[in-house]
Enzyme design. Structure first.
Site, PDB file in Angstrom:
ATOM      1  N   ARG A   1       5.455  -0.308  -5.902  1.00 25.17           N
ATOM      2  CA  ARG A   1       5.378  -0.844  -4.655  1.00 25.17           C
ATOM      3  C   ARG A   1       4.215  -2.081  -4.870  1.00 25.17           C
ATOM      4  NH1 ARG A   1       6.591   2.616  -0.046  1.00 25.17           N
ATOM      5  NH2 ARG A   1       4.956   1.639   1.213  1.00 25.17           N
TER       6      ARG A   1
ATOM      7  N   LYS B   1      13.800 -15.768  -8.481  1.00 25.81           N
ATOM      8  CA  LYS B   1      13.677 -14.839  -9.630  1.00 25.81           C
ATOM      9  C   LYS B   1      12.407 -15.562 -10.666  1.00 25.81           C
ATOM     10  CE  LYS B   1      14.949 -11.971  -8.306  1.00 25.81           C
ATOM     11  NZ  LYS B   1      15.490 -11.414  -7.369  1.00 25.81           N
TER      12      LYS B   1
ATOM     13  N   CYS C   1       0.818  -1.200  -0.028  1.00 27.41           N
ATOM     14  CA  CYS C   1      -0.097   0.042  -0.175  1.00 27.41           C
ATOM     15  C   CYS C   1       0.845   1.336  -0.080  1.00 27.41           C
ATOM     16  CB  CYS C   1      -0.803   0.080   1.316  1.00 27.41           C
ATOM     17  SG  CYS C   1      -1.844  -1.251   1.374  1.00 27.41           S
TER      18      CYS C   1
ATOM     19  N   GLU D   1      18.422 -18.133  -5.484  1.00 26.35           N
ATOM     20  CA  GLU D   1      18.111 -16.821  -5.964  1.00 26.35           C
ATOM     21  C   GLU D   1      17.473 -16.973  -7.359  1.00 26.35           C
ATOM     22  OE1 GLU D   1      17.283 -13.945  -4.799  1.00 26.35           O
ATOM     23  OE2 GLU D   1      17.366 -12.621  -6.737  1.00 26.35           O
TER      24      GLU D   1
ATOM     25  N   HIS E   1      18.636 -37.402  -1.893  1.00 23.68           N
ATOM     26  CA  HIS E   1      18.086 -37.558  -0.724  1.00 23.68           C
ATOM     27  C   HIS E   1      16.477 -37.094  -1.008  1.00 23.68           C
ATOM     28  CE1 HIS E   1      21.967 -38.126   1.436  1.00 23.68           C
ATOM     29  NE2 HIS E   1      22.326 -36.999   0.686  1.00 23.68           N
TER      30      HIS E   1
ATOM     31  N   GLU F   1       9.067 -15.821  -9.591  1.00 23.90           N
ATOM     32  CA  GLU F   1       8.371 -14.725  -9.069  1.00 23.90           C
ATOM     33  C   GLU F   1       7.826 -14.183 -10.304  1.00 23.90           C
ATOM     34  OE1 GLU F   1      10.109 -10.948  -6.759  1.00 23.90           O
ATOM     35  OE2 GLU F   1      11.340 -12.363  -7.445  1.00 23.90           O
TER      36      GLU F   1
ATOM     37  N   LYS G   1       6.638  -4.741  -3.803  1.00 27.56           N
ATOM     38  CA  LYS G   1       7.726  -4.215  -3.851  1.00 27.56           C
ATOM     39  C   LYS G   1       8.313  -4.352  -2.399  1.00 27.56           C
ATOM     40  CE  LYS G   1      11.688  -2.976  -5.818  1.00 27.56           C
ATOM     41  NZ  LYS G   1      12.788  -4.224  -6.406  1.00 27.56           N
TER      42      LYS G   1
ATOM     43  N   ASN H   1      -2.078   2.128   5.839  1.00 29.36           N
ATOM     44  CA  ASN H   1      -1.004   1.187   5.310  1.00 29.36           C
ATOM     45  C   ASN H   1      -0.597   0.186   6.569  1.00 29.36           C
ATOM     46  OD1 ASN H   1      -0.706   2.233   2.841  1.00 29.36           O
ATOM     47  ND2 ASN H   1       1.401   2.731   3.218  1.00 29.36           N
ATOM     48  N   GLY H   2      -0.589  -1.005   6.406  1.00 31.13           N
ATOM     49  CA  GLY H   2      -0.237  -2.024   7.646  1.00 31.13           C
ATOM     50  C   GLY H   2      -1.189  -3.034   8.092  1.00 31.13           C
TER      51      GLY H   2
ATOM     52  N   TRP I   1      -2.744  -2.676  -1.440  1.00 31.91           N
ATOM     53  CA  TRP I   1      -2.568  -4.159  -1.832  1.00 31.91           C
ATOM     54  C   TRP I   1      -3.179  -5.010  -0.745  1.00 31.91           C
ATOM     55  CZ3 TRP I   1       0.303  -8.210   0.866  1.00 31.91           C
ATOM     56  CH2 TRP I   1       0.801  -9.155  -0.055  1.00 31.91           C
TER      57      TRP I   1
END
Ligand code: F6R
Length: 600
Positions: free
Chosen positions: A27, A476, A2, A472, A495, A479, A595, A101-102, A76
């Site tokens: 964001r 990526k 947000c 990583e 394993h 995502e 973001k 926000n939050g 968001w």
């Protein structure tokens, strides 16, 4: 996540707020809205799901565009679907309009006590703030006292901006663990959750601290602490040029940012001796343990750093996912250095983990590595190392991640020097050139991506420094392309994950010419033997699989092994980007992601 903007100025504020809201788009959000207060103190609210240009259209078509006080928001979704009713601003009838926000953790409890008096219209946790503030104004007859009592009742994290039609020349705000900044201009005052939204309007900012609340008027700023006492704010002059967060229409931010990496690293190489606080270097002489905390890509950067630091010093390294560490009862030795990694500097999980660590171990020294000089983590830490990546807009971190990784490399080298008087890590001074050479492979990587994009499951494997690098890379890829991807250490295949291998699962192996080369070759053979297709990314010149129909080899620029994580990261970012492009995904704003993750 947000985003909030608001302000009180001479003249109409509506289009200025929408422009600022656009600067917060990066964001991530799913709905947006704006409330303007008219000269007759009426609150006019416009909301929409989807993109800000839809809000803009609605605003331009409305009859109520005037008003010099306003608040706006990108949402968001956390509590309640991305529906117009749940979009902010959230109102308490036509009396209060509020953006938040939050997350309010005790929203249900508060709702129970407020619902006799007020009708709840949305599914959001935020709505309790609007009604509670209104109830408190009725009770205390003083809006600042009401705001304080509202804040005292809220559990969780919040930044708010609130309009009350009975207090027409004031814009109220409060915050706790969610960033909020006030901008001072010659035509009035603004408030926002990120100074990026306001840099084109001002270079004078007040960064609010947790538990502060207050209000702005056209000519004044009033800030109060949790105890209700007025606070003399520190005005910071931010001398940065408003960043160009625009790109060519045809280009994605992710690609633009991938291509900026050689320059970012070049800058860091050049600043190596000048840019570091000597006090940080002094710390490195004494420490025996390092605790690295982060989330997502930042956590992955920490995993890579562990290999470098262990290889060149006697310092033990622990790398922790912030959201897990936060709720563990871990013991930390007194000579531990805490390193928090966060490109945004505002990640709620990292902030909470660090805050509780500091509370139980106040003697520990902390360094924050971040791309945001004015962030909460910067303010909380003893030292900050700023990554010179510049604003990163693509939700998937590329240049900020690589830049943080390079800071860690420099830190490992400095540690090596401070404690052993040696420079055993490979010399990185030509790294930016290797990165440029990697970008030149874009065409080959695209061909590889076209094939990868046909699969629904991708397994990444690597050993030693290649292992965190593929963790990583797998993050990526999933995502931005929404392909199911997992990363394993080569030695772990037998394993469990070998059970997955068949012609429908493609493996991407990162192969270094290092002491584990032969072992990786065996791991790749284990996959081929089970009919699994393999793409090998390697800095070696030999190709033991030359004529094998199941294997494709992509040669990345030859480099020393310590530097391979950088080269491979860039190549695998391009792979993720091109795969996502081939699958038609929303590359810069992947579904469900944000973001700046300011909620736990
Ligand atoms: C992945 C990504 C995220 C972030 C994570 C932590 O591309 O960007 O995994 O790394 O949300 O964010 P920061 O670094 O801001 O703490």
């Amino acid at each position: 996540m947000c985003g909030i903007v608001g302000g009180i100025i001479k003249g109409d504020i509506g289009s200025l707020l929408i422009d600022s809201l656009e600067l917060l788009e990066y964001r991530g959000y799913d709905s947006a809205g704006i409330t303007l207060m008219t000269d007759q103190s009426e609150l006019n609210t416009i909301k929409t799901t989807g993109k800000i240009n839809l809000l803009k259209q609605k605003y331009l078509q409305s009859n109520t565009k005037s008003g010099s006080i306003g608040i706006a928001h990108t949402r968001w979704a956390t509590h309640g679907s991305p529906h117009e009713t749940n979009a902010h601003p959230i109102c308490s009838d036509d009396i209060i309009s509020m953006v938040h926000n939050g997350i309010i953790e005790n929203a249900n409890e508060l709702k129970e006590s407020l619902s006799e008096q007020y009708t709840f219209m949305s599914e959001t946790d935020s709505e309790v703030i609007a009604h509670l503030f209104r109830a408190n104004i009725d009770q205390y007859k003083d809006p600042v006292l009401a705001l304080r009592h509202t804040s005292l009742k809220l559990d969780g994290s919040y930044a708010t901006a609130i309009l009350s039609r009975n207090h027409p020349h004031k814009l109220f705000f409060s915050n706790f663990h969610s960033p909020l900044v006030i901008a001072i201009t010659d035509h009035g005052h603004y408030i926002a959750s990120d100074h990026l939204a306001l840099l084109h309007l001002s270079n004078q900012f007040i960064y609010l601290k947790p538990h502060q609340h207050g209000y702005i008027t056209l000519n004044s700023i009033h800030i109060f602490g949790q105890d209700g006492r007025p606070i003399n704010p520190k005005i910071e002059v931010v001398n940065i040029v408003p960043p160009t967060i625009k790109r060519k229409p045809s280009e994605h931010f992710m690609l633009k940012e991938i291509y900026e990496q050689p320059n970012v690293i070049k800058q860091q190489i050049e600043q190596h001796t000048t840019h570091w606080n000597p006090l940080i270097e002094e710390q490195l002489h004494h420490i025996k343990h390092i605790l690295i905390i982060g989330c997502g890509s930042s956590y992955n950067a920490g995993l890579t750093a562990r290999y470098w630091i262990e290889a060149c010093s006697q310092v033990s390294v622990q790398v922790e996912i912030a959201s897990e560490l936060r709720y563990r009862q871990a013991y930390h030795k007194t000579d531990t250095l805490i390193i928090t990694l966060s490109q945004s500097g505002e990640t709620a999980d990292t902030i909470s983990a660090f805050a509780s660590l500091k509370k139980s171990n106040p003697q520990l020294t902390s360094i924050c590595i971040t791309n945001n000089n004015h962030s909460t983590l910067t303010r909380m830490s003893d030292f900050t190392i700023i990554t010179p990546a510049g604003p990163e807009v693509g939700v998937a971190s590329t240049k900020a991640h690589l830049s943080a990784l390079f800071c860690l490399y420099q830190l490992a080298a400095k540690l090596n020097h401070a404690q052993a008087g040696q420079d055993t890590l490979d010399d990185p001074t030509q790294l930016h050139i290797n990165l440029k050479q990697t970008l030149a492979l874009h065409g080959n990587i695209k061909q590889c991506a076209l094939q990868i994009s046909q699969y629904n499951h991708v397994l990444f494997i690597g050993r030693h420094l290649c292992y965190p690098t593929v963790i990583e890379a797998s993050l990526k890829l999933k995502e931005v392309s929404y392909i199911h991807a997992e990363a394993y250490a080569g030695g772990e295949l037998k394993h469990g994950p070998l059970a997955l291998i068949d012609a429908n699962v493609v493996t991407i192996a990162l192969l270094a010419k290092d002491h584990l080369y032969d072992k990786m070759i065996s791991n790749i053979n284990e996959i081929i033997a089970r009919n699994g297709p393999v793409f090998i990314y390697t800095n070696t010149h030999t190709d033991p699989f030359e004529n094998n129909a199941l294997v494709n080899t992509i040669r990345i620029p030859s480099c020393q092994n310590d530097l391979l994580p950088f080269i491979a990261a860039v190549a695998l970012q391009l792979l993720a980007y091109e795969t996502a492009l081939a699958r038609g995904c929303h590359i810069d704003q992947p579904r469900n992601l944000a973001k700046c993750v300011t909620v736990e």
